[in-house]
Design a protein around this motif. Structure first.
Motif, PDB file in Angstrom:
ATOM      1  N   ARG A   1     -61.890  -5.010  76.722  1.00  0.00           N
ATOM      2  CA  ARG A   1     -60.871  -5.336  77.717  1.00  0.00           C
ATOM      3  C   ARG A   1     -59.466  -5.141  77.153  1.00  0.00           C
ATOM      4  O   ARG A   1     -58.499  -5.720  77.668  1.00  0.00           O
ATOM      5  N   ASP A   2     -59.353  -4.330  76.117  1.00  0.00           N
ATOM      6  CA  ASP A   2     -58.057  -4.100  75.471  1.00  0.00           C
ATOM      7  C   ASP A   2     -57.242  -3.116  76.298  1.00  0.00           C
ATOM      8  O   ASP A   2     -57.608  -1.943  76.433  1.00  0.00           O
ATOM      9  N   ARG A   3     -56.109  -3.581  76.852  1.00  0.00           N
ATOM     10  CA  ARG A   3     -55.248  -2.722  77.649  1.00  0.00           C
ATOM     11  C   ARG A   3     -54.215  -2.002  76.791  1.00  0.00           C
ATOM     12  O   ARG A   3     -53.584  -1.061  77.238  1.00  0.00           O
ATOM     13  N   ALA A   4     -54.005  -2.494  75.562  1.00  0.00           N
ATOM     14  CA  ALA A   4     -53.024  -1.864  74.686  1.00  0.00           C
ATOM     15  C   ALA A   4     -53.601  -0.660  73.954  1.00  0.00           C
ATOM     16  O   ALA A   4     -52.940   0.375  73.825  1.00  0.00           O
TER      17      ALA A   4
ATOM     18  N   ALA B   1     -66.643  -7.373  72.573  1.00  0.00           N
ATOM     19  CA  ALA B   1     -66.197  -8.091  73.767  1.00  0.00           C
ATOM     20  C   ALA B   1     -64.829  -8.708  73.502  1.00  0.00           C
ATOM     21  O   ALA B   1     -64.617  -9.348  72.465  1.00  0.00           O
ATOM     22  N   GLY B   2     -63.878  -8.469  74.413  1.00  0.00           N
ATOM     23  CA  GLY B   2     -62.594  -9.117  74.287  1.00  0.00           C
ATOM     24  C   GLY B   2     -61.426  -8.197  74.536  1.00  0.00           C
ATOM     25  O   GLY B   2     -61.580  -6.986  74.739  1.00  0.00           O
ATOM     26  N   ALA B   3     -60.237  -8.787  74.540  1.00  0.00           N
ATOM     27  CA  ALA B   3     -58.993  -8.052  74.730  1.00  0.00           C
ATOM     28  C   ALA B   3     -58.466  -7.609  73.364  1.00  0.00           C
ATOM     29  O   ALA B   3     -59.228  -7.481  72.397  1.00  0.00           O
ATOM     30  N   HIS B   4     -57.161  -7.378  73.272  1.00  0.00           N
ATOM     31  CA  HIS B   4     -56.606  -6.760  72.068  1.00  0.00           C
ATOM     32  C   HIS B   4     -56.857  -7.595  70.804  1.00  0.00           C
ATOM     33  O   HIS B   4     -57.165  -7.045  69.740  1.00  0.00           O
TER      34      HIS B   4
END
Length: 253
Positions: free
Chosen positions: A200-203, A226-229
């Protein structure tokens, strides 16, 4: 009694008196050495765990953050020279991935002893991605919410901590923007590189990490977590298990 350069820069979290291998971890912008404190419990016996403590945080909070990547690398190289000579691997996340790669290439060029492996998380290869935001400090919390998965609740509720963190992030992002990759073709490490990306990393989406393949002569492998940045902030155990699996054969040989 003043500390040596190595004692100032590296926090030791695991390993016996005579480690067979050293894993050195480099935090992301705004991060500190304690981010990696728990990793030692999942690493194989014989691995010494060191984490870099940048100026301006935790027990170095009274020091001014470094604003130039070249100065940071010079000081890290000086501190590294004081450590016992042990085979080593580097792990760097986000900004820390750039620092880890640049220090690894410097050591490989100047000493002939590069890392046995480089692990990078949530980062473009140096010179291939966009630089961090130059937004003023008062807007950095908004930037973190949008791209980095948000501030932990306990920090968000403490306005003094929010102010301190945003100022530290502004300094670290300025350091990151100061980085100038070496001219010419990128240095290809003799060691393989393993990359970690958050789903889910948008960067730095997973596909943007493919450029790390050009930084190694020994192969690149990408794992999606699993996860963002900042997925290693909470979901670090699977990452450490992968690191352990990669390093374990080095301990047997």
């Amino acid at each position: 009694m003043s500390l040596s350069a190595a004692e100032s820069w590296f926090r030791r979290y695991s390993g016996g008196n005579h480690p067979a291998l050293r894993l050195v971890c480099f935090p992301y912008a705004g991060g500190a050495a304690s981010l990696f404190r728990g990793w030692g419990s999942r690493l194989p016996d014989g691995v010494e765990l060191l984490a870099v403590q940048y100026p301006g945080r935790e027990d170095r909070r009274r020091e001014q953050p470094i604003g130039e990547m070249a100065e940071l690398l010079d000081r890290l190289a000086d501190a590294w020279a004081e450590l016992p000579d042990v085979p080593y691997a580097f792990f760097g996340h986000s900004m820390g991935a750039t620092v880890a790669y640049e220090l690894a290439t410097r050591l490989e060029r100047t000493t002939g002893q590069g890392p046995v492996h480089l692990f990078v998380g949530a980062a473009h290869a140096p010179g291939t991605g966009t630089v961090p935001t130059d937004a003023p400090p008062e807007r950095l919390a908004e930037h973190i919410d949008r791209y980095f998965g948000g501030l932990p609740a306990q920090i968000r509720e403490d306005q003094a901590w929010v102010r301190r963190l945003t100022l530290l992030l502004a300094a670290d992002f300025a350091l990151y923007r100061s980085h100038r990759p070496r001219p010419g073709a990128p240095w290809r490490l003799g060691a393989a590189i393993t990359g970690f990306a958050g789903d889910r990393d948008r960067a730095v989406p997973a596909e943007h990490m493919a450029s790390w393949a050009d930084r190694t002569a020994a192969g690149f492998d990408l794992r999606v977590e699993a996860g963002a940045h900042l997925f290693i902030r909470d979901g670090w155990a699977p990452v450490v298990d992968t690191v352990s699996a990669v390093l374990r054969p080095r301990l047997l040989g």
